[in-house]
Design a protein around this motif. Structure first.
Motif, mmCIF file in Angstrom:
data_model
loop_
_atom_site.group_PDB
_atom_site.id
_atom_site.type_symbol
_atom_site.label_atom_id
_atom_site.label_comp_id
_atom_site.label_asym_id
_atom_site.label_seq_id
_atom_site.Cartn_x
_atom_site.Cartn_y
_atom_site.Cartn_z
ATOM 1 N N ALA A 197 50.437 15.280 108.364
ATOM 2 C CA ALA A 197 49.759 14.158 107.717
ATOM 3 C C ALA A 197 48.496 14.595 106.970
ATOM 4 C CB ALA A 197 49.391 13.089 108.756
ATOM 5 N N ARG A 198 48.209 15.885 106.976
ATOM 6 C CA ARG A 198 46.999 16.400 106.329
ATOM 7 C C ARG A 198 47.371 17.241 105.117
ATOM 8 N NH1 ARG A 198 44.323 18.956 111.665
ATOM 9 N NH2 ARG A 198 43.014 20.043 110.141
ATOM 10 N N PRO A 199 46.497 17.321 104.111
ATOM 11 C CA PRO A 199 46.801 18.138 102.921
ATOM 12 C C PRO A 199 46.989 19.602 103.281
ATOM 13 C CG PRO A 199 44.949 16.656 102.515
ATOM 14 C CD PRO A 199 45.238 16.582 103.975
ATOM 15 N N SER A 200 47.774 20.304 102.451
ATOM 16 C CA SER A 200 48.067 21.711 102.708
ATOM 17 C C SER A 200 46.868 22.611 102.424
ATOM 18 C CB SER A 200 49.253 22.163 101.850
ATOM 19 O OG SER A 200 50.399 21.395 102.126
ATOM 20 N N ILE A 201 46.021 22.218 101.464
ATOM 21 C CA ILE A 201 44.914 23.059 101.019
ATOM 22 C C ILE A 201 43.675 22.755 101.849
ATOM 23 C CG2 ILE A 201 43.470 23.685 99.049
ATOM 24 C CD1 ILE A 201 45.763 22.730 97.250
ATOM 25 N N VAL A 202 43.015 23.808 102.331
ATOM 26 C CA VAL A 202 41.778 23.663 103.099
ATOM 27 C C VAL A 202 40.638 24.266 102.281
ATOM 28 C CG1 VAL A 202 40.596 24.149 105.273
ATOM 29 C CG2 VAL A 202 43.086 23.881 105.241
ATOM 30 N N VAL A 203 39.576 23.501 102.091
ATOM 31 C CA VAL A 203 38.430 23.954 101.294
ATOM 32 C C VAL A 203 37.171 23.979 102.152
ATOM 33 C CG1 VAL A 203 39.379 23.173 99.102
ATOM 34 C CG2 VAL A 203 37.993 21.606 100.464
ATOM 35 N N SER A 204 36.161 24.699 101.655
ATOM 36 C CA SER A 204 34.935 24.900 102.436
ATOM 37 C C SER A 204 33.705 24.723 101.559
ATOM 38 C CB SER A 204 34.931 26.302 103.055
ATOM 39 O OG SER A 204 33.682 26.587 103.656
ATOM 40 N N ARG A 205 32.637 24.244 102.197
ATOM 41 C CA ARG A 205 31.314 24.203 101.564
ATOM 42 C C ARG A 205 30.331 25.106 102.305
ATOM 43 N NH1 ARG A 205 29.146 21.855 97.086
ATOM 44 N NH2 ARG A 205 27.433 21.008 98.322
ATOM 45 N N THR A 206 30.809 25.819 103.339
ATOM 46 C CA THR A 206 29.921 26.658 104.133
ATOM 47 C C THR A 206 30.185 28.145 103.939
ATOM 48 O OG1 THR A 206 31.420 26.636 106.049
ATOM 49 C CG2 THR A 206 29.779 24.883 105.932
ATOM 50 N N HIS A 207 31.287 28.507 103.339
ATOM 51 C CA HIS A 207 31.657 29.916 103.212
ATOM 52 C C HIS A 207 30.661 30.656 102.315
ATOM 53 C CE1 HIS A 207 34.114 33.481 102.563
ATOM 54 N NE2 HIS A 207 34.915 33.065 103.536
ATOM 55 N N PRO A 208 30.259 31.886 102.686
ATOM 56 C CA PRO A 208 29.324 32.643 101.843
ATOM 57 C C PRO A 208 29.826 32.882 100.425
ATOM 58 C CG PRO A 208 29.496 33.646 104.019
ATOM 59 C CD PRO A 208 30.541 32.580 103.954
ATOM 60 N N ASP A 209 31.142 33.011 100.258
ATOM 61 C CA ASP A 209 31.679 33.263 98.916
ATOM 62 C C ASP A 209 31.494 32.077 97.986
ATOM 63 O OD1 ASP A 209 32.379 35.855 99.301
ATOM 64 O OD2 ASP A 209 34.490 35.478 99.700
ATOM 65 N N LEU A 210 31.179 30.898 98.513
ATOM 66 C CA LEU A 210 30.866 29.768 97.641
ATOM 67 C C LEU A 210 29.652 30.101 96.784
ATOM 68 C CD1 LEU A 210 31.277 26.804 96.751
ATOM 69 C CD2 LEU A 210 29.778 26.141 98.646
ATOM 70 N N ILE A 211 28.647 30.744 97.392
ATOM 71 C CA ILE A 211 27.460 31.158 96.639
ATOM 72 C C ILE A 211 27.830 32.207 95.603
ATOM 73 C CG2 ILE A 211 25.213 32.305 96.840
ATOM 74 C CD1 ILE A 211 24.788 30.955 99.449
ATOM 75 N N ARG A 212 28.700 33.129 95.967
ATOM 76 C CA ARG A 212 29.137 34.166 95.027
ATOM 77 C C ARG A 212 29.769 33.537 93.781
ATOM 78 N NH1 ARG A 212 30.242 39.446 96.166
ATOM 79 N NH2 ARG A 212 30.250 38.960 98.406
ATOM 80 N N ARG A 213 30.671 32.577 93.977
ATOM 81 C CA ARG A 213 31.343 31.933 92.847
ATOM 82 C C ARG A 213 30.367 31.109 92.010
ATOM 83 N NH1 ARG A 213 34.749 35.623 93.176
ATOM 84 N NH2 ARG A 213 36.259 35.499 94.880
ATOM 85 N N LEU A 214 29.416 30.463 92.651
ATOM 86 C CA LEU A 214 28.432 29.681 91.894
ATOM 87 C C LEU A 214 27.565 30.582 91.024
ATOM 88 C CD1 LEU A 214 27.326 27.103 94.625
ATOM 89 C CD2 LEU A 214 28.740 26.652 92.608
ATOM 90 N N PHE A 215 27.169 31.742 91.550
ATOM 91 C CA PHE A 215 26.381 32.680 90.750
ATOM 92 C C PHE A 215 27.221 33.247 89.599
ATOM 93 C CE2 PHE A 215 23.060 33.012 94.086
ATOM 94 C CZ PHE A 215 21.947 33.001 93.262
ATOM 95 N N GLU A 216 28.515 33.444 89.822
ATOM 96 C CA GLU A 216 29.373 33.943 88.745
ATOM 97 C C GLU A 216 29.419 32.955 87.583
ATOM 98 O OE1 GLU A 216 33.138 34.724 90.476
ATOM 99 O OE2 GLU A 216 32.520 36.612 91.420
ATOM 100 N N ILE A 217 29.337 31.655 87.906
ATOM 101 C CA ILE A 217 29.338 30.637 86.855
ATOM 102 C C ILE A 217 28.007 30.611 86.113
ATOM 103 C CG2 ILE A 217 29.422 28.137 86.435
ATOM 104 C CD1 ILE A 217 31.393 27.912 88.721
ATOM 105 N N GLU A 218 26.902 30.725 86.844
ATOM 106 C CA GLU A 218 25.574 30.555 86.257
ATOM 107 C C GLU A 218 25.010 31.834 85.653
ATOM 108 O OE1 GLU A 218 24.293 27.687 85.877
ATOM 109 O OE2 GLU A 218 25.731 26.574 87.108
ATOM 110 N N VAL A 219 25.467 33.001 86.110
ATOM 111 C CA VAL A 219 24.880 34.269 85.670
ATOM 112 C C VAL A 219 25.942 35.076 84.913
ATOM 113 C CG1 VAL A 219 23.663 36.357 86.380
ATOM 114 C CG2 VAL A 219 23.372 34.236 87.702
ATOM 115 N N PRO A 220 25.868 35.134 83.592
ATOM 116 C CA PRO A 220 26.866 35.882 82.819
ATOM 117 C C PRO A 220 26.920 37.358 83.200
ATOM 118 C CG PRO A 220 25.529 34.481 81.381
ATOM 119 C CD PRO A 220 24.890 34.452 82.727
#
Length: 403
Positions: A197-220
């Motif tokens: 009954a739950r979606p197949s995809i699990v996402v996170s807002r606490t994982h350290p790699d979230l910061i990595r991806r955000l910096f990749e967007i903001e820092v060319p």
């Protein structure tokens, strides 16, 4: 529904949903067998066959023949006895509805798995659909939803908590999340509670790699590979430390990540709901790296024990609380970031004036100071007691003078 109409409906559905027709019929036969065994109150198992041409349905009871295996107690041969009821088509239609719904749901989950299984670690932007006490449903795109779990670890010890403390989401709010898992519907691994009954995809807002991806967007410079993120230490919702290094000799990696007037790092902080982010410069010299990691505290000296991977840091007295941080947060993040065990001591505790970074204690210089005890432990820590009059040692360590 007539039997021929049932076959036509199954064929049309299989074509529309791109499901194998024979697989669909086999699933329906297995479901009907269980139903008829219960409805007809059969003593033995049932088997159902559906004629692929005419759609006629036949129900057989599998009556064992001979003696059971003495070790397993199972029969090797069975005799099929026809027990087909008169209203077989009506019951088949009822079962077909539930079986088809189950197959369509499984096919959809399998399709999502095939599309997103290779995207684990990707940053996605979604819209909050609804929230429950245990997880939030995030819509990634039409027909695809993800689960952001935030289970109570005490009540559900086996579940995840991927929501930073203090974060709450509103309906239709857009948030950036990191894909950390995609559940495989065909896997034999233990299932999560209520997984179907739950979606197949699990996402996170606490994982350290979230910061990595955000910096990749903001820092060319990070996206282009000129600046590399070496390490990330994070306490979600509170504070993070990011160590960066430059592949270009004339490029300041910290300045590139911070941006003009802090504009780049500010965008990351805003997305993280004002979580504090410290950007520090990585260095191959562990003493310099540890000193940088304890920023904003100023470090007087770092003594490195390579064998035990242990770093003793000396800071001015007025920098001690800053180096340790609130409830030890700054020191804890620095240790996590560098991978070194860090022991922080004040200059007065060490009992000697500040010296150059990574310097060791010189026992000859200590001996010249007759106001404090000259005793130095095996760890290089000097006694802070005053020396007795006419002696180089305090009362506790006076025996050392006699030796």
């Amino acid at each position: 529904m007539a039997t021929s109409e049932l076959i036509e409906a199954l064929q049309a559905l299989a074509h529309e949903r791109k499901i194998d027709e024979f697989y669909l019929i086999e699933r329906l036969e297995a479901s009907l067998a269980k139903s008829y065994q219960h409805i007809l109150d059969l003593e033995w198992d049932a088997r159902v066959t559906i004629d692929r041409q005419t759609g006629h349905i036949y129900v057989y009871e599998l009556v064992p023949v001979g003696e059971p295996d003495p070790e397993t107690g199972e029969y090797a041969e069975f005799e099929e006895r026809d027990v087909t009821p008169n209203d077989v088509s009506r019951i088949a239609a009822q079962n077909a509805k539930s079986v088809i719904s189950s197959i369509v749901r499984d096919a959809g989950r399998q399709s999502i798995y095939e599309e997103f299984s290779n995207r684990v670690g990707d940053l996605v932007t979604g819209t909050v659909l609804q929230g429950t006490p245990d997880f939030t449903i995030v819509k990634i795109r039409d027909g695809v939803e993800a689960e952001l779990p935030h289970y109570d670890a005490k009540r559900n010890p086996g579940e995840r908590n991927e929501r930073p403390a203090g974060e709450h989401y509103r309906h239709n709010q857009r948030i950036k999340t990191l894909i950390i898992d995609v559940r495989d519907p065909s896997s034999d691994a233990p299932r999560a509670r209520g997984e179907q009954a739950r979606p197949s995809i699990v996402v996170s807002r606490t994982h350290p790699d979230l910061i990595r991806r955000l910096f990749e967007i903001e820092v060319p410079e990070i996206y282009d590979g000129m600046v590399e993120i070496k390490s990330i230490a994070r306490e979600p919702g509170a504070r993070s430390k990011v160590a960066v290094a430059s592949r270009e000799p004339n490029l300041d990696p910290v300045g590139a990540c911070v941006g003009p007037k802090g504009s780049r790092v500010r965008m990351v902080v805003e997305e993280l709901r004002n979580e504090r982010v410290d950007v520090i410069q990585w260095n191959e010299d562990p003493a310099v790296y540890v000193a940088n990691a304890l920023s904003p505290a100023k470090v007087t000296r770092v003594d490195i024990d390579l064998d035990n991977h242990y770093a003793t840091v000396v800071v001015p007295d007025d920098q001690l609380s800053l180096a340790i941080g609130k409830e030890g947060q700054n020191a804890r993040l620095a240790a996590r970031l560098t991978g070194w065990h860090i022991d922080i001591k004040s200059a007065s505790f060490m009992g000697n004036p500040p010296v150059a970074d990574n310097a060791l204690i010189d026992e000859d210089d200590i001996a010249e100071d007759e106001e404090t005890c000259a005793y130095v432990s095996e760890d290089g820590v000097r006694c802070r007691n005053h020396a007795r009059p006419g002696s180089r040692y305090c009362g506790v360590h006076a025996e050392a003078e006699e030796e």
